[in-house]
Design a protein around this motif. Structure first.
Motif, mmCIF file in Angstrom:
data_model
loop_
_atom_site.group_PDB
_atom_site.id
_atom_site.type_symbol
_atom_site.label_atom_id
_atom_site.label_comp_id
_atom_site.label_asym_id
_atom_site.label_seq_id
_atom_site.Cartn_x
_atom_site.Cartn_y
_atom_site.Cartn_z
ATOM 1 N N UNK A 276 -8.276 8.495 20.196
ATOM 2 C CA UNK A 276 -9.254 8.251 21.262
ATOM 3 C C UNK A 276 -8.579 7.671 22.500
ATOM 4 N N UNK A 277 -7.647 6.739 22.293
ATOM 5 C CA UNK A 277 -6.929 6.163 23.442
ATOM 6 C C UNK A 277 -6.082 7.228 24.125
ATOM 7 N N UNK A 278 -5.355 8.011 23.332
ATOM 8 C CA UNK A 278 -4.454 9.016 23.907
ATOM 9 C C UNK A 278 -5.211 10.083 24.677
ATOM 10 N N UNK A 279 -6.483 10.324 24.313
ATOM 11 C CA UNK A 279 -7.280 11.360 24.975
ATOM 12 C C UNK A 279 -7.957 10.882 26.251
ATOM 13 N N UNK A 280 -7.918 9.578 26.528
ATOM 14 C CA UNK A 280 -8.505 9.083 27.775
ATOM 15 C C UNK A 280 -7.795 9.737 28.967
ATOM 16 N N UNK A 281 -8.539 10.200 29.971
ATOM 17 C CA UNK A 281 -7.913 10.907 31.103
ATOM 18 C C UNK A 281 -6.763 10.136 31.743
ATOM 19 N N UNK A 282 -6.913 8.809 31.844
ATOM 20 C CA UNK A 282 -5.850 8.024 32.494
ATOM 21 C C UNK A 282 -4.611 7.888 31.618
ATOM 22 N N UNK A 283 -4.702 8.283 30.334
ATOM 23 C CA UNK A 283 -3.565 8.138 29.416
ATOM 24 C C UNK A 283 -2.892 9.451 29.052
ATOM 25 N N UNK A 284 -3.356 10.562 29.599
ATOM 26 C CA UNK A 284 -2.869 11.854 29.127
ATOM 27 C C UNK A 284 -1.392 12.087 29.428
ATOM 28 N N UNK A 285 -0.841 11.373 30.398
ATOM 29 C CA UNK A 285 0.583 11.521 30.709
ATOM 30 C C UNK A 285 1.457 10.502 29.990
ATOM 31 N N UNK A 286 0.865 9.671 29.123
ATOM 32 C CA UNK A 286 1.622 8.647 28.397
ATOM 33 C C UNK A 286 1.815 9.075 26.943
ATOM 34 N N UNK A 287 3.028 8.941 26.393
ATOM 35 C CA UNK A 287 3.218 9.264 24.975
ATOM 36 C C UNK A 287 2.691 8.148 24.081
ATOM 37 N N UNK A 288 2.072 8.517 22.969
ATOM 38 C CA UNK A 288 1.565 7.575 21.974
ATOM 39 C C UNK A 288 2.276 7.841 20.641
ATOM 40 N N UNK A 289 2.836 6.791 20.065
ATOM 41 C CA UNK A 289 3.599 6.912 18.834
ATOM 42 C C UNK A 289 2.854 6.241 17.682
ATOM 43 N N UNK A 290 2.765 6.944 16.564
ATOM 44 C CA UNK A 290 2.189 6.388 15.346
ATOM 45 C C UNK A 290 3.258 6.446 14.263
ATOM 46 N N UNK A 291 3.548 5.292 13.662
ATOM 47 C CA UNK A 291 4.500 5.221 12.551
ATOM 48 C C UNK A 291 3.719 5.024 11.261
ATOM 49 N N UNK A 292 3.727 6.056 10.405
ATOM 50 C CA UNK A 292 3.127 5.948 9.080
ATOM 51 C C UNK A 292 4.182 5.380 8.143
ATOM 52 N N UNK A 293 4.106 4.086 7.935
ATOM 53 C CA UNK A 293 5.157 3.394 7.197
ATOM 54 C C UNK A 293 4.994 3.602 5.695
ATOM 55 N N UNK A 294 6.121 3.941 5.035
ATOM 56 C CA UNK A 294 6.128 4.260 3.598
ATOM 57 C C UNK A 294 5.071 5.321 3.297
ATOM 58 N N UNK A 295 5.231 6.413 3.986
ATOM 59 C CA UNK A 295 4.251 7.493 3.990
ATOM 60 C C UNK A 295 3.957 8.060 2.607
ATOM 61 N N UNK A 296 4.948 8.064 1.727
ATOM 62 C CA UNK A 296 4.757 8.703 0.423
ATOM 63 C C UNK A 296 4.450 7.711 -0.698
ATOM 64 N N UNK A 297 3.966 6.505 -0.350
ATOM 65 C CA UNK A 297 3.417 5.628 -1.388
ATOM 66 C C UNK A 297 2.175 6.274 -2.014
ATOM 67 N N UNK A 298 1.439 7.030 -1.204
ATOM 68 C CA UNK A 298 0.336 7.859 -1.702
ATOM 69 C C UNK A 298 0.765 9.320 -1.590
ATOM 70 N N UNK A 299 0.054 10.205 -2.262
ATOM 71 C CA UNK A 299 0.384 11.626 -2.181
ATOM 72 C C UNK A 299 0.034 12.150 -0.788
ATOM 73 N N UNK A 300 1.059 12.562 -0.063
ATOM 74 C CA UNK A 300 0.868 12.980 1.327
ATOM 75 C C UNK A 300 -0.112 14.140 1.411
ATOM 76 N N UNK A 301 -0.060 15.076 0.465
ATOM 77 C CA UNK A 301 -0.939 16.238 0.501
ATOM 78 C C UNK A 301 -2.412 15.842 0.377
ATOM 79 N N UNK A 302 -2.683 14.698 -0.238
ATOM 80 C CA UNK A 302 -4.070 14.279 -0.437
ATOM 81 C C UNK A 302 -4.696 13.724 0.846
ATOM 82 N N UNK A 303 -3.956 12.891 1.567
ATOM 83 C CA UNK A 303 -4.577 12.241 2.731
ATOM 84 C C UNK A 303 -4.146 12.837 4.062
#
Length: 560
Positions: A276-303
């Motif tokens: 939602x933040x990244x889609x705001x018109x004033x933010x469309x030229x800014x990169x947004x980074x999401x770090x999914x930490x320890x991504x495979x503690x759960x089954x990646x295919x499930x979530x």
């Protein structure tokens, strides 16, 4: 309108009043909602509020897209600057009280006479420059009296100031120097990464906005994501970097995207809030980074499988502007309860990086996941070499640097979505060379039905074309990274056919003539790798996979 005629605010605060970090509390709300309300509180019933004429002037400035700032002052010292998005009446503040920090949301809001909507708050880099530039509003050179009791103060600028200007015009010739500056920033924070990891990480993100960092614990995977983002001006404080720890009990997309509660209200998940933040018109030229930490503690295919499918729907929304869109995210049957969450898609300024450990506590990846990401391995640990890095930086007295420039999304946004986007007379020769190499590899992989498809071929080509455009590393080295990241993770098994494939790949890449029946096969492979041949990384991994097969009767890319 000149800079001197524009009206800005000085907002005073004191951490001791509520015994909290005032700026941090407001930044947290920005991180959650993309904006925050800074309440203007009357200390006594007789205190003046905000003059109607000035109130309207600031609203008009914002409406006319004139950058309008709030300068935050504590103990007569400028501490931070924020960009004003709107001014609200006291009634409007109460209607949006969820944007007010909790520490004064209930007890103090009755004395709030107005609210300043702030979309970003960042520390001031040069207080002296701000002091010299600000004057009392309505004067030619009036000093701003920070020590008087009036709050807010009304100020103008003698000359325009820019704060963390987002650079969006980035020619190809500048990419190499920006990547170099990123390396320097990370080094200034005391973190050491071997080889061309930063160049590889950049090219992988440019190729596709989903990258997996794999390796043993403690190699700096999560820190790499944070520092890389910081170097481009994306921080936790401005909401452009978000760490999401993955939980072992995640079993469907609702853990990331959100759910509908028993009252029928949609509760957005952490990823939805970032989108939602990244889609705001004033933010469309800014990169947004999401770090999914320890991504495979759960089954990646499930979530994560729904998100992977949506990523594959990327298409040009407007080819002239270069914007990319996807199909809409399925957030469940919530739209009737909360239409504000409708029509969300993965924007082209969102970059998702997963960090993974491969051990007995985690889950392996399926080919669906591996096919859709560059998997960068951080298992190469040289303790002595890293120690020499710290000795060298100490001798050179490397200063801790802050991100002095904010680079916009064009630095990372893809230029190619399908091969047709990349094909031209200038690129045809490189494409032909790479495809010939991949064809030879595919013939070997086909023996165990492990061959790559068109998606993987195209993404390898995109990576190679970006590298050629930006001149970040030699062609063979770039292809070595891609074989390591897009092809070798597919190989695992216990049949002799798997061992034969590993040896044949080693022969093709290393220009050797070894046999899976050779005595001392691993030792011979190791000798070839130590000679530092082309495709050294892939050859070293193939040798390790052969060693594991000989010792355990089973092998895979992942050395758990």
């Amino acid at each position: 309108m000149s800079a001197q005629q524009d009206l800005h605010l000085v907002l005073k605060y004191n951490n001791a009043t509520f015994n909290i970090d005032t700026i941090k509390e407001h930044q947290q709300i920005i991180k959650q909602h993309g904006k925050v309300i800074w309440g203007i509180i009357k200390p006594t019933p007789d205190s003046p509020g905000v003059g109607k004429d000035k109130f309207q002037k600031i609203k008009d400035q914002v409406r006319n897209r004139i950058e309008t700032y709030a300068f935050f002052v504590m103990n007569s010292t400028y501490k931070a600057v924020g960009k004003i998005a709107d001014l609200l009446t006291k009634e409007e503040v109460r209607d949006q009280k969820h944007l007010v920090p909790a520490y004064y949301r209930d007890d103090t809001l009755d004395r709030c006479v107005a609210g300043v909507v702030i979309e970003s708050i960042e520390p001031l880099e040069n207080e002296k420059q701000v002091k010299e530039a600000l004057i009392r509003y309505g004067t030619q050179d009036g000093e701003v009296a920070l020590n008087n009791q009036t709050n807010p103060l009304y100020v103008s600028m003698k000359y325009p100031l820019t704060f963390h200007k987002v650079i969006t015009d980035i020619p190809d010739e500048s990419i190499r120097s920006i990547v170099g500056a990123t390396q320097k920033y990370i080094a200034s924070k005391g973190f050491y990464y071997t080889g061309r990891l930063i160049e590889n990480f950049y090219l992988s993100l440019r190729t596709k906005p989903f990258v997996i960092l794999a390796g043993i614990s403690g190699t700096g995977k999560t820190k790499l994501v944070k520092l890389f983002a910081e170097a481009l001006g994306a921080t936790e404080e401005n909401g452009q970097y978000t760490l999401i720890p993955v939980r072992p009990d995640w079993s469907d997309p609702s853990d990331l995207l959100g759910y509908v509660d028993l009252q029928g209200t949609f509760r957005p998940g952490p990823l939805t809030k970032v989108i939602q933040r990244a889609l705001q018109p004033e933010n469309r030229d800014k990169p947004y980074f999401v770090c999914l930490d320890e991504m495979n503690l759960a089954r990646v295919e499930h979530y994560f499988s729904d998100l992977l499918s949506v990523m594959e729907s990327r298409r040009w929304d407007d080819e002239q502007s270069g914007t990319i869109t996807t199909t809409e995210l399925d957030l469940g049957h919530h739209s009737q309860a909360d239409p504000s969450h409708d029509r969300l898609y993965i924007p082209d300024n969102l970059y998702i990086i997963g960090t993974v450990n491969m051990d007995e506590t985690t889950h392996p990846f399926s080919k669906k996941v591996l096919d859709r990401a560059n998997t960068i391995e951080l298992n190469e640990v040289n303790l002595a070499e890293s120690l020499s890095f710290y000795h060298q930086t100490a001798e050179d007295e490397v200063a801790e640097e802050g991100p002095t420039t904010r680079y916009g999304n064009p630095f990372l946004r893809a230029d190619y979505l399908i091969l047709q986007d990349a094909f031209s007379s200038e690129t045809a020769s490189l494409i032909r060379r790479v495809v010939e190499k991949l064809d030879g590899i595919n013939q070997i992989l086909a023996q165990a039905h492990l061959q790559i498809g068109f998606r993987v071929r195209d993404e390898i080509l995109f990576y190679m074309l970006y590298n050629d455009r930006f001149q970040l590393m030699p062609e063979q080295e770039a292809l070595d990274f891609q074989i390591m990241q897009k092809i070798l993770p597919r190989i695992q098994g216990s049949s002799m056919n798997i061992k034969r494939i590993l040896v044949e790949l080693f022969n093709r890449l290393g220009n050797t003539n070894l046999s899976e029946q050779d005595h001392g096969l691993y030792d011979e492979m190791k000798l070839r790798v130590e000679a530092n041949p082309p495709y050294r990384r892939s050859l070293s991994k193939l040798a390790e996979m052969v060693r594991r097969f000989e010792e355990d009767g089973f092998t895979s890319f992942w050395m758990a």
